[in-house]
Design an enzyme around this catalytic site. Structure first.
Site, PDB file in Angstrom:
ATOM      1  N   ASP A  54       4.353  10.045  -1.023  1.00 31.85           N
ATOM      2  CA  ASP A  54       4.833   9.728   0.325  1.00 31.85           C
ATOM      3  C   ASP A  54       3.724   9.080   1.152  1.00 31.85           C
ATOM      4  O   ASP A  54       3.937   8.725   2.312  1.00 31.85           O
ATOM      5  CB  ASP A  54       5.441  10.954   1.015  1.00 31.85           C
ATOM      6  CG  ASP A  54       4.443  12.073   1.225  1.00 31.85           C
ATOM      7  OD1 ASP A  54       3.273  11.928   0.829  1.00 31.85           O
ATOM      8  OD2 ASP A  54       4.847  13.117   1.791  1.00 31.85           O
ATOM      9  N   SER A  55       2.533   8.904   0.542  1.00 31.10           N
ATOM     10  CA  SER A  55       1.501   8.070   1.161  1.00 31.10           C
ATOM     11  C   SER A  55       2.027   6.657   1.372  1.00 31.10           C
ATOM     12  O   SER A  55       1.446   5.878   2.137  1.00 31.10           O
ATOM     13  CB  SER A  55       0.239   8.033   0.287  1.00 31.10           C
ATOM     14  OG  SER A  55       0.561   7.727  -1.055  1.00 31.10           O
ATOM     15  N   ASP A  93       7.510  12.174  -5.049  1.00 30.53           N
ATOM     16  CA  ASP A  93       7.011  13.076  -4.000  1.00 30.53           C
ATOM     17  C   ASP A  93       8.162  13.428  -3.052  1.00 30.53           C
ATOM     18  O   ASP A  93       8.717  12.533  -2.386  1.00 30.53           O
ATOM     19  CB  ASP A  93       5.918  12.320  -3.229  1.00 30.53           C
ATOM     20  CG  ASP A  93       4.844  13.232  -2.705  1.00 30.53           C
ATOM     21  OD1 ASP A  93       4.921  14.453  -2.923  1.00 30.53           O
ATOM     22  OD2 ASP A  93       3.905  12.706  -2.074  1.00 30.53           O
ATOM     23  N   LYS A 123       7.049  16.394  -6.876  1.00 31.32           N
ATOM     24  CA  LYS A 123       5.904  17.088  -6.282  1.00 31.32           C
ATOM     25  C   LYS A 123       6.296  17.585  -4.906  1.00 31.32           C
ATOM     26  O   LYS A 123       7.062  16.920  -4.196  1.00 31.32           O
ATOM     27  CB  LYS A 123       4.700  16.143  -6.166  1.00 31.32           C
ATOM     28  CG  LYS A 123       3.497  16.798  -5.487  1.00 31.32           C
ATOM     29  CD  LYS A 123       2.243  15.965  -5.605  1.00 31.32           C
ATOM     30  CE  LYS A 123       2.077  14.919  -4.538  1.00 31.32           C
ATOM     31  NZ  LYS A 123       2.058  15.430  -3.148  1.00 31.32           N
ATOM     32  N   GLU A 125       4.585  20.072  -1.407  1.00 28.15           N
ATOM     33  CA  GLU A 125       3.378  20.663  -0.816  1.00 28.15           C
ATOM     34  C   GLU A 125       3.639  22.115  -0.433  1.00 28.15           C
ATOM     35  O   GLU A 125       4.731  22.448   0.029  1.00 28.15           O
ATOM     36  CB  GLU A 125       2.974  19.861   0.434  1.00 28.15           C
ATOM     37  CG  GLU A 125       2.631  18.416   0.127  1.00 28.15           C
ATOM     38  CD  GLU A 125       2.198  17.609   1.355  1.00 28.15           C
ATOM     39  OE1 GLU A 125       2.062  18.201   2.453  1.00 28.15           O
ATOM     40  OE2 GLU A 125       1.993  16.393   1.203  1.00 28.15           O
ATOM     41  N   GLU A 192      -6.246  18.938  -2.947  1.00 27.36           N
ATOM     42  CA  GLU A 192      -6.740  17.842  -2.100  1.00 27.36           C
ATOM     43  C   GLU A 192      -7.794  18.334  -1.120  1.00 27.36           C
ATOM     44  O   GLU A 192      -7.582  19.279  -0.360  1.00 27.36           O
ATOM     45  CB  GLU A 192      -5.565  17.200  -1.338  1.00 27.36           C
ATOM     46  CG  GLU A 192      -6.023  16.067  -0.428  1.00 27.36           C
ATOM     47  CD  GLU A 192      -4.924  15.097  -0.006  1.00 27.36           C
ATOM     48  OE1 GLU A 192      -3.789  15.204  -0.522  1.00 27.36           O
ATOM     49  OE2 GLU A 192      -5.212  14.229   0.840  1.00 27.36           O
TER      50      GLU A 192
END
Ligand code: KIV
Length: 285
Positions: A54-55, A93, A123, A125, A192
């Protein structure tokens, strides 16, 4: 003679293969892609994992954070990347609020990544709090990669991009979160921007691979945002980004030269133009 290493043999990368790589001490190389061309170049270079991160919200769309990315946008990016990749494992993501509202919605969205975009894993978070959701998704047959430490979707909660897990309490929580993700069935965890000592401890404690970004050399693998390491995205540069190329500068030089050539009327030249006689004789196919 070129010093660029040859890509490894083309054996399809699976979650099982990543587990084998950890066991055998072979490092996992991962990078991001949001489009077909970048994904194809990465895949042909022998990268193990392509993350459709999602960057994209920052690097592709120009936002200040990743938070505004939506499921339809992520599915579009993921589907074009998955179409390009033959060898690498493609991970999609899950964007902000696509998995936090309910386990059912999380499963539906993870399923959409698999069924519509044809990625091979997702993925998300978070740690212990998100583990029931991870378990639900994994139980449905969808591999899940965790993400701990500096989790960009929570940037407004943190209020800073500083290194996570420096204080003992937070470091212990990250270790607990990593174990909980493994117990919930995650196949790998991204770490990260945490201290190298903590990443080493987490890596030693887990059976599943850790993939570091700003987490030192002792993770089982490394990931960077491709546009950062290529020198394409230069708005800021954390010290964990090693620049392998300066493509942004090379592109700007090319664009400037093109503009100058057009203005000077030196582009196109005669060879770059079509002529009736040549076309009648067969021309360009
Ligand atoms: O969105 C992303 O690109 C990521 C990587 C930086 C791990 O989450």
């Amino acid at each position: 003679m070129s010093t660029v290493p040859k890509p490894p043999p083309r054996r399809k990368v699976t979650t099982l293969r990543l587990q084998e790589m950890k066991t055998q001490g072979e490092r996992i190389a991962a990078l991001t892609a949001y489009d077909w061309l970048m994904a194809r170049l990465l895949d042909e270079s022998g990268i193990d994992v392509i993350l459709v991160g999602d960057s994209a919200g920052m690097v592709f769309a120009g936002h200040d954070t990743t938070i505004s990315m939506t499921m339809p946008q992520m599915l579009y990016h993921a589907s074009v990347v998955a179409r390009a990749a033959r060898r690498a494992l493609v991970v999609g993501d899950l964007p902000f609020l696509s998995y936090q509202l309910s386990e059912k919605e999380a499963l539906r969205n993870a399923g959409a990544f698999m069924k519509e975009a044809l990625v091979e894993a997702v993925k998300l978070e978070g740690g212990e709090m998100i583990c029931p959701t991870v378990r639900r998704i994994v139980d449905a047959g969808i591999p899940v990669m965790g993400h701990l430490g500096l989790t960009p979707q929570s940037i407004h909660k943190f209020g800073t991009y500083r290194t996570r897990g420096v204080e003992t309490g937070e470091a212990e929580q990250i270790l607990r979160d990593a174990r909980a993700l493994q117990d919930a069935g995650a196949f790998a965890v991204v770490l990260e921007k945490i201290p190298s000592e903590l990443a080493r401890e987490v890596t030693a404690a887990l059976r599943i691979p850790t993939i570091g970004i700003g987490a030192g050399a002792e993770c089982d693998g490394q990931i960077l945002v491709s546009h950062d390491m290529l020198g394409l995205f230069t708005r800021f540069r954390p010290r964990f980004v090693r620049r392998y190329a300066e493509l942004g500068k090379a592109m700007q030089d090319a664009f400037r030269q093109y503009t100058a050539d057009v203005k000077a009327k030196t582009f196109p030249n005669a060879e770059e133009s079509y002529w009736r006689d040549e076309e009648l004789a067969g021309g360009e196919s």
